[in-house]
Scaffold this motif. Structure first.
Motif, PDB file in Angstrom:
ATOM      1  N   HIS A 140      -7.819  13.564  -3.146  1.00 28.65           N
ATOM      2  CA  HIS A 140      -7.293  12.702  -4.205  1.00 28.65           C
ATOM      3  C   HIS A 140      -6.975  11.270  -3.788  1.00 28.65           C
ATOM      4  O   HIS A 140      -6.919  10.393  -4.660  1.00 28.65           O
ATOM      5  CB  HIS A 140      -6.030  13.336  -4.798  1.00 28.65           C
ATOM      6  CG  HIS A 140      -6.281  14.559  -5.605  1.00 28.65           C
ATOM      7  ND1 HIS A 140      -6.730  14.526  -6.896  1.00 28.65           N
ATOM      8  CD2 HIS A 140      -6.158  15.880  -5.279  1.00 28.65           C
ATOM      9  CE1 HIS A 140      -6.871  15.760  -7.355  1.00 28.65           C
ATOM     10  NE2 HIS A 140      -6.528  16.598  -6.393  1.00 28.65           N
ATOM     11  N   ALA A 141      -6.685  11.002  -2.517  1.00 26.25           N
ATOM     12  CA  ALA A 141      -6.318   9.638  -2.128  1.00 26.25           C
ATOM     13  C   ALA A 141      -7.465   8.672  -2.419  1.00 26.25           C
ATOM     14  O   ALA A 141      -8.644   9.030  -2.285  1.00 26.25           O
ATOM     15  CB  ALA A 141      -5.956   9.590  -0.648  1.00 26.25           C
ATOM     16  N   ARG A 142      -7.113   7.453  -2.797  1.00 22.69           N
ATOM     17  CA  ARG A 142      -8.148   6.475  -3.133  1.00 22.69           C
ATOM     18  C   ARG A 142      -9.061   6.192  -1.947  1.00 22.69           C
ATOM     19  O   ARG A 142     -10.242   5.893  -2.120  1.00 22.69           O
ATOM     20  CB  ARG A 142      -7.489   5.184  -3.621  1.00 22.69           C
ATOM     21  CG  ARG A 142      -6.790   5.347  -4.959  1.00 22.69           C
ATOM     22  CD  ARG A 142      -6.034   4.104  -5.373  1.00 22.69           C
ATOM     23  NE  ARG A 142      -5.324   4.318  -6.622  1.00 22.69           N
ATOM     24  CZ  ARG A 142      -4.409   3.496  -7.117  1.00 22.69           C
ATOM     25  NH1 ARG A 142      -4.113   2.377  -6.458  1.00 22.69           N
ATOM     26  NH2 ARG A 142      -3.798   3.762  -8.253  1.00 22.69           N
ATOM     27  N   GLN A 143      -8.507   6.261  -0.743  1.00 23.16           N
ATOM     28  CA  GLN A 143      -9.310   6.223   0.467  1.00 23.16           C
ATOM     29  C   GLN A 143      -8.550   6.956   1.567  1.00 23.16           C
ATOM     30  O   GLN A 143      -7.332   7.095   1.501  1.00 23.16           O
ATOM     31  CB  GLN A 143      -9.644   4.791   0.895  1.00 23.16           C
ATOM     32  CG  GLN A 143      -8.465   3.890   1.122  1.00 23.16           C
ATOM     33  CD  GLN A 143      -8.890   2.488   1.518  1.00 23.16           C
ATOM     34  OE1 GLN A 143      -9.956   2.274   2.107  1.00 23.16           O
ATOM     35  NE2 GLN A 143      -8.069   1.502   1.222  1.00 23.16           N
TER      36      GLN A 143
ATOM     37  N   ASP B 187      -2.695   5.185  -2.391  1.00 19.34           N
ATOM     38  CA  ASP B 187      -3.791   4.302  -1.997  1.00 19.34           C
ATOM     39  C   ASP B 187      -4.529   4.818  -0.767  1.00 19.34           C
ATOM     40  O   ASP B 187      -5.761   4.749  -0.706  1.00 19.34           O
ATOM     41  CB  ASP B 187      -3.239   2.892  -1.695  1.00 19.34           C
ATOM     42  CG  ASP B 187      -2.590   2.254  -2.905  1.00 19.34           C
ATOM     43  OD1 ASP B 187      -3.211   2.273  -3.980  1.00 19.34           O
ATOM     44  OD2 ASP B 187      -1.463   1.748  -2.771  1.00 19.34           O
TER      45      ASP B 187
ATOM     46  N   PRO C 229     -12.143  13.237  -6.993  1.00 21.29           N
ATOM     47  CA  PRO C 229     -11.683  11.960  -7.558  1.00 21.29           C
ATOM     48  C   PRO C 229     -11.442  10.851  -6.539  1.00 21.29           C
ATOM     49  O   PRO C 229     -11.567   9.677  -6.869  1.00 21.29           O
ATOM     50  CB  PRO C 229     -10.368  12.336  -8.257  1.00 21.29           C
ATOM     51  CG  PRO C 229      -9.886  13.539  -7.513  1.00 21.29           C
ATOM     52  CD  PRO C 229     -11.118  14.291  -7.098  1.00 21.29           C
ATOM     53  N   GLY C 230     -11.070  11.186  -5.302  1.00 24.22           N
ATOM     54  CA  GLY C 230     -10.738  10.170  -4.311  1.00 24.22           C
ATOM     55  C   GLY C 230     -11.965   9.527  -3.690  1.00 24.22           C
ATOM     56  O   GLY C 230     -13.102   9.967  -3.898  1.00 24.22           O
ATOM     57  N   GLY C 231     -11.717   8.512  -2.883  1.00 20.07           N
ATOM     58  CA  GLY C 231     -12.811   7.734  -2.308  1.00 20.07           C
ATOM     59  C   GLY C 231     -13.365   8.267  -1.005  1.00 20.07           C
ATOM     60  O   GLY C 231     -14.389   7.757  -0.530  1.00 20.07           O
TER      61      GLY C 231
ATOM     62  N   GLY D 103      -3.203   9.920  -8.830  1.00 22.63           N
ATOM     63  CA  GLY D 103      -3.936   8.740  -8.381  1.00 22.63           C
ATOM     64  C   GLY D 103      -3.067   7.592  -7.905  1.00 22.63           C
ATOM     65  O   GLY D 103      -3.522   6.447  -7.858  1.00 22.63           O
ATOM     66  N   ARG D 104      -1.809   7.888  -7.520  1.00 25.34           N
ATOM     67  CA  ARG D 104      -0.895   6.828  -7.104  1.00 25.34           C
ATOM     68  C   ARG D 104      -0.874   6.591  -5.602  1.00 25.34           C
ATOM     69  O   ARG D 104      -0.107   5.757  -5.123  1.00 25.34           O
ATOM     70  CB  ARG D 104       0.514   7.150  -7.596  1.00 25.34           C
ATOM     71  CG  ARG D 104       0.669   7.130  -9.110  1.00 25.34           C
ATOM     72  CD  ARG D 104       2.126   7.273  -9.525  1.00 25.34           C
ATOM     73  NE  ARG D 104       2.282   7.050 -10.963  1.00 25.34           N
ATOM     74  CZ  ARG D 104       2.315   8.017 -11.871  1.00 25.34           C
ATOM     75  NH1 ARG D 104       2.199   9.280 -11.482  1.00 25.34           N
ATOM     76  NH2 ARG D 104       2.466   7.727 -13.151  1.00 25.34           N
TER      77      ARG D 104
ATOM     78  N   ARG E 217     -12.820   6.276   4.668  1.00 24.26           N
ATOM     79  CA  ARG E 217     -13.403   4.945   4.783  1.00 24.26           C
ATOM     80  C   ARG E 217     -13.377   4.414   6.203  1.00 24.26           C
ATOM     81  O   ARG E 217     -14.094   3.469   6.526  1.00 24.26           O
ATOM     82  CB  ARG E 217     -12.668   3.961   3.865  1.00 24.26           C
ATOM     83  CG  ARG E 217     -12.603   4.390   2.412  1.00 24.26           C
ATOM     84  CD  ARG E 217     -13.958   4.765   1.849  1.00 24.26           C
ATOM     85  NE  ARG E 217     -14.924   3.679   1.927  1.00 24.26           N
ATOM     86  CZ  ARG E 217     -16.235   3.817   1.749  1.00 24.26           C
ATOM     87  NH1 ARG E 217     -16.747   5.019   1.525  1.00 24.26           N
ATOM     88  NH2 ARG E 217     -17.034   2.778   1.828  1.00 24.26           N
TER      89      ARG E 217
ATOM     90  N   CYS F 250       0.836  -1.203   0.000  1.00 22.77           N
ATOM     91  CA  CYS F 250       0.000   0.000   0.000  1.00 22.77           C
ATOM     92  C   CYS F 250       0.875   1.258   0.000  1.00 22.77           C
ATOM     93  O   CYS F 250       1.849   1.356   0.744  1.00 22.77           O
ATOM     94  CB  CYS F 250      -0.889  -0.032   1.230  1.00 22.77           C
ATOM     95  SG  CYS F 250      -1.873   1.441   1.507  1.00 22.77           S
TER      96      CYS F 250
END
Length: 261
Positions: A137-140, A95, A177-179, A92-93, A182, A22
């Motif tokens: 921007h972080a994916r989560q 996680d 863009p990010g999630g 987007g790199r 979570r 990760c």
């Protein structure tokens, strides 16, 4: 159960969320402790990124700030700060963005700017830094924050970093863009967003915590997930590793203070 403090349990519970290779954008303080603990225990290939430009840092102690020398000394590489945001985060790199804050609301929005009115605040906080971009921007995003009605609030004094805005799909409609957040790791357990409303709800408790304790520490009517899990107590290995990390950090920082200028 191994004897431990709630702070230790909180840090260990957060560390367990990080797995494998990760790529994690790390905040200073509790997030840094959790990320480095994960790297030292079950996730040795974890890639830690700090805002100062250190990528893949493997420090033996916890940094006092993003500018601490041990981050650069043990990093796989160090790049200019703008590249961290443009080539890694915005591309987007990343996680996981691991953040702290002074306040959080029911939809995971964060305040690290002021307590009280912006123009005449009771307290001026450290400010945004890179947190708004990480949250965007972080994916989560994982958030670590000790719970009280001063920190888990019905309404933020200032919205520094976006969670789910007002919920019910508002973040997705904004084009972020990010999630989003979570997991929110507290000193009683863990919160996560409801799938539809995106309101933070209680999903897991430490074995010695209760629903009443959780609700008493949160400044809005806290909802419960359909399934409420129990977070396993820290193992001896996890506790020993965390305490050794803390001891090395105290000693290193004490030596730094004693070095004459």
């Amino acid at each position: 159960m191994n004897a431990c403090t709630r702070d230790e349990w909180m840090t260990i519970a957060a560390a367990r969320l990080l797995q494998g290779r990760c790529v994690c954008f790390v905040g200073i303080g509790l997030p840094s402790a959790a990320c480095n603990l994960a790297r030292l225990t079950h996730a040795p290939e974890l890639v830690l990124i700090y805002e100062s430009g250190a990528i893949g840092t493997r420090s033996d102690v916890l940094p006092l700030s993003i500018g601490d020398g041990e981050l650069a000394e043990t990093a796989a590489c160090v790049v200019p700060l703008p590249e961290i945001f443009s080539y890694y985060l915005q591309a987007g790199r990343v996680d996981v963005g691991f953040l702290g804050a002074a306040q959080i609301d029911r939809h995971g929005n964060l305040n690290s700017t002021v307590i009280g009115p912006y123009d005449t605040p009771q307290t001026r906080l450290p400010g945004a830094g890179g947190a708004p971009e990480i949250a965007l921007h972080a994916r989560q995003v994982f958030v670590m924050l000790k719970a009280s009605k001063r920190s888990f609030v019905e309404r933020l004094d200032f919205r520094t970093s976006a969670g789910y805005f007002d919920g019910h799909g508002a973040r997705a409609r904004s084009g972020a863009p990010g999630g989003g957040p979570r997991a929110v790791i507290t000193d009683f357990g863990m919160l996560a967003p409801h799938p539809q409303s995106e309101e933070l709800q209680l999903t897991a408790l430490f074995a010695d915590a209760s629903v009443d304790e959780a609700r008493a520490a949160v400044g809005w009517p806290l909802l419960l997930a359909d399934r409420l899990d129990t977070i396993a107590a820290p193992s001896a290995y996890e506790l020993d590793t965390l305490r050794a990390l803390d001891a090395r950090t105290r000693e290193a920082h004490a030596r730094a203070v004693r070095i004459p200028l």
